[in-house]
Design a protein around this motif. Sequence first.
Motif, PDB file in Angstrom:
ATOM      1  N   ILE A 158      -3.174  11.688  -1.112  1.00  0.00           N
ATOM      2  CA  ILE A 158      -3.659  12.489   0.015  1.00  0.00           C
ATOM      3  C   ILE A 158      -3.619  13.967  -0.375  1.00  0.00           C
ATOM      4  O   ILE A 158      -2.550  14.494  -0.724  1.00  0.00           O
ATOM      5  CB  ILE A 158      -2.754  12.254   1.250  1.00  0.00           C
ATOM      6  N   ASP A 181       0.854  -1.192   0.000  1.00  0.00           N
ATOM      7  CA  ASP A 181       0.000   0.000   0.000  1.00  0.00           C
ATOM      8  C   ASP A 181       0.886   1.237   0.000  1.00  0.00           C
ATOM      9  O   ASP A 181       1.732   1.401   0.883  1.00  0.00           O
ATOM     10  CB  ASP A 181      -0.894   0.014   1.245  1.00  0.00           C
ATOM     11  N   THR A 207      -7.064   5.584  -4.818  1.00  0.00           N
ATOM     12  CA  THR A 207      -8.105   6.269  -4.048  1.00  0.00           C
ATOM     13  C   THR A 207      -7.608   7.674  -3.756  1.00  0.00           C
ATOM     14  O   THR A 207      -6.427   7.862  -3.461  1.00  0.00           O
ATOM     15  CB  THR A 207      -8.294   5.578  -2.666  1.00  0.00           C
ATOM     16  N   VAL A 208      -8.512   8.637  -3.814  1.00  0.00           N
ATOM     17  CA  VAL A 208      -8.133  10.008  -3.450  1.00  0.00           C
ATOM     18  C   VAL A 208      -8.742  10.328  -2.094  1.00  0.00           C
ATOM     19  O   VAL A 208      -9.951  10.176  -1.894  1.00  0.00           O
ATOM     20  CB  VAL A 208      -8.611  11.017  -4.515  1.00  0.00           C
ATOM     21  N   LEU A 209      -7.883  10.737  -1.166  1.00  0.00           N
ATOM     22  CA  LEU A 209      -8.340  11.057   0.181  1.00  0.00           C
ATOM     23  C   LEU A 209      -8.321  12.578   0.313  1.00  0.00           C
ATOM     24  O   LEU A 209      -7.264  13.189   0.470  1.00  0.00           O
ATOM     25  CB  LEU A 209      -7.362  10.425   1.166  1.00  0.00           C
ATOM     26  N   TYR A 227       1.294   5.507  -0.331  1.00  0.00           N
ATOM     27  CA  TYR A 227       0.622   6.785  -0.126  1.00  0.00           C
ATOM     28  C   TYR A 227       1.420   7.879  -0.830  1.00  0.00           C
ATOM     29  O   TYR A 227       2.652   7.911  -0.743  1.00  0.00           O
ATOM     30  CB  TYR A 227       0.499   7.090   1.376  1.00  0.00           C
ATOM     31  N   ASN A 276      -8.143  14.398   9.312  1.00  0.00           N
ATOM     32  CA  ASN A 276      -9.107  15.106   8.474  1.00  0.00           C
ATOM     33  C   ASN A 276      -9.064  16.587   8.866  1.00  0.00           C
ATOM     34  O   ASN A 276      -9.277  16.933  10.029  1.00  0.00           O
ATOM     35  CB  ASN A 276     -10.511  14.528   8.697  1.00  0.00           C
ATOM     36  N   ARG A 316      -6.602   8.941  12.138  1.00  0.00           N
ATOM     37  CA  ARG A 316      -6.480   7.481  12.093  1.00  0.00           C
ATOM     38  C   ARG A 316      -5.079   7.141  11.606  1.00  0.00           C
ATOM     39  O   ARG A 316      -4.435   7.945  10.901  1.00  0.00           O
ATOM     40  CB  ARG A 316      -7.553   6.840  11.218  1.00  0.00           C
ATOM     41  N   LEU A 357      -3.188   9.976   9.625  1.00  0.00           N
ATOM     42  CA  LEU A 357      -3.926  10.847   8.708  1.00  0.00           C
ATOM     43  C   LEU A 357      -4.938  11.645   9.514  1.00  0.00           C
ATOM     44  O   LEU A 357      -5.669  11.078  10.339  1.00  0.00           O
ATOM     45  CB  LEU A 357      -4.673  10.003   7.671  1.00  0.00           C
ATOM     46  N   THR A 375      -2.924   5.519  -2.449  1.00  0.00           N
ATOM     47  CA  THR A 375      -3.830   6.539  -1.912  1.00  0.00           C
ATOM     48  C   THR A 375      -3.179   7.904  -2.104  1.00  0.00           C
ATOM     49  O   THR A 375      -2.040   8.121  -1.689  1.00  0.00           O
ATOM     50  CB  THR A 375      -4.079   6.302  -0.401  1.00  0.00           C
ATOM     51  N   THR A 408      -7.384  15.925   3.747  1.00  0.00           N
ATOM     52  CA  THR A 408      -6.585  15.098   4.664  1.00  0.00           C
ATOM     53  C   THR A 408      -5.129  15.555   4.684  1.00  0.00           C
ATOM     54  O   THR A 408      -4.602  16.024   3.675  1.00  0.00           O
ATOM     55  CB  THR A 408      -6.664  13.619   4.215  1.00  0.00           C
ATOM     56  N   ASN A 416      -2.512  -0.942  -3.637  1.00  0.00           N
ATOM     57  CA  ASN A 416      -3.359   0.253  -3.619  1.00  0.00           C
ATOM     58  C   ASN A 416      -2.496   1.491  -3.524  1.00  0.00           C
ATOM     59  O   ASN A 416      -1.484   1.478  -2.826  1.00  0.00           O
ATOM     60  CB  ASN A 416      -4.271   0.253  -2.384  1.00  0.00           C
TER      61      ASN A 416
END
Length: 419
Positions: free
Chosen positions: A264, A237, A289-291, A239, A312, A319, A310, A262, A294, A260
């Motif tokens: 950010i 994974d 995936t787009v976060l 980032y 928000n 988290r 991460l 991600t 964040t 995956n």
Amino acid sequence: MTNSQTPSVRIIGKPGSSVAYTIRDFLHRSDVPFEWIEVHDDQQAREHAGVEGIKDSRLPVCIFPDGTRLECPTIRQITEKLGWFRDPSRSEYDLAIYGAGPAGLSAAVYGASEGLKTVVIEKFTVGGQAGSSSKIENYLGFPKGISGNELAERAREQAAKFGAEILLARAGVRAEFQVGKGVGYLADGTKIIARAAICATGVAYRRLDLPNEDALAGAGVYYGAGASEASLCWNDDVYVIGGGNSAGQAAMYFSRFARNVTVIIRGGSLKATLSNYLVDRITSSPNITVLAFTQVTALLGDPILESITLTNVKTGEERTVSTRWLFVCIGGDPRTQWAQDIGIMRDEAGYLMTGPDLMDHSKPPANWPLDRMPYYLETNVPGMFAAGDVRHGSVKRCASAVGEGAMAVTFIHRYLASG
Ligand SMILES: Cc1cc2nc3c(=O)[nH]c(=O)nc-3n(C[C@H](O)[C@H](O)[C@H](O)COP(=O)(O)OP(=O)(O)OC[C@H]3O[C@@H](n4cnc5c(N)ncnc54)[C@H](O)[C@@H]3O)c2cc1C
């Protein structure tokens, strides 16, 4: 320098070694094939690297195709081994260019091809930021895209063909100007004397400013697109922080290898910051995936990154997620303190001011010594020019950096002709 037929350099080291990462990054950007052999225990270290154990400070070990072995080498030692390290051949040049990114290499091609005795000083290897890109798709003439390292290698070859000298693994640290002559001092004490100079040193990657960041740099936290690492992320994974084109390109490239990816971003969507072609590809990639909204607020792990926190930015909710791969693509800042030290004008962020941007109510700055106005890419020190990302107001693109490198040379001819 090399081609795909060249046998590989073997790099043997332990996971999370930042020295090994720097070597991989250097070889990748320099278009030199290499093989990374990761050792995890004493026995493997003895077997593959011929050292006493996994904690042996001689790791990483590099073994070259001719059998030469370098233990925990510096980039300069590698450059020497590859035969690329050289001393300046002249006591004085017409043009000294600092930085071998797209702007510097372009200036080298135009300067050398137009008869100027040209030297390029580069602190790492050719290509600059562009050299770290897995695929540049908007540079004119390459409809299928071209990797940054290939573009850089072609440009290096072109500059060298016209006679430009390229000094790698050497950084400019200080400068002095006398009438009609500039002196650049390199970190290793070498002095470069030239009648005119171009600063094309671009920007250095911006950091997150988090605790632990220095310790984890190259050991799970990487800056820029990290193309040398992509194949090592297999089924992991990954980032990527950032919403610009460099982050988008990195995400697309890693998605070919990682389980995956991600992305950010602090804002709400990629649309405002990313080229359309990349937005479309990212949205249609099943493993990206787009976060949004964040921020990464903590880096955890010792000696290798194990997880990140991460947060928000709207709700403050936190988290922690496990990962060994964090790529920071949040732009860069110019490193131009040397310029301030000798009175070269900069903007608040440190970009060098040139030409029309120096003017105040149609008047040049008070310390401008000549009757003529500064040329378009000239700083407030006559004969000292700036091109590419380091210049105030520049468009941060390969094509514009290349264009400015070429333009700067035209103004340098005028400057040199006027005595
Ligand atoms: C991952 C990534 C992907 C990108 N993709 C694209 C793209 O697809 N299309 C596009 O148009 N643009 C792209 N860009 C932007 C583009 O690469 C830059 O705008 C361009 O490289 C700027 O060129 P430059 O020569 O001004 O500076 P840089 O590329 O920053 O080069 C500066 C060089 O100067 C050297 N240097 C710094 N300080 C010193 C010193 N003191 N002494 C000697 N040398 C020094 C550095 O090591 C570096 O090699 C991308 C950028 C990144 C990071």
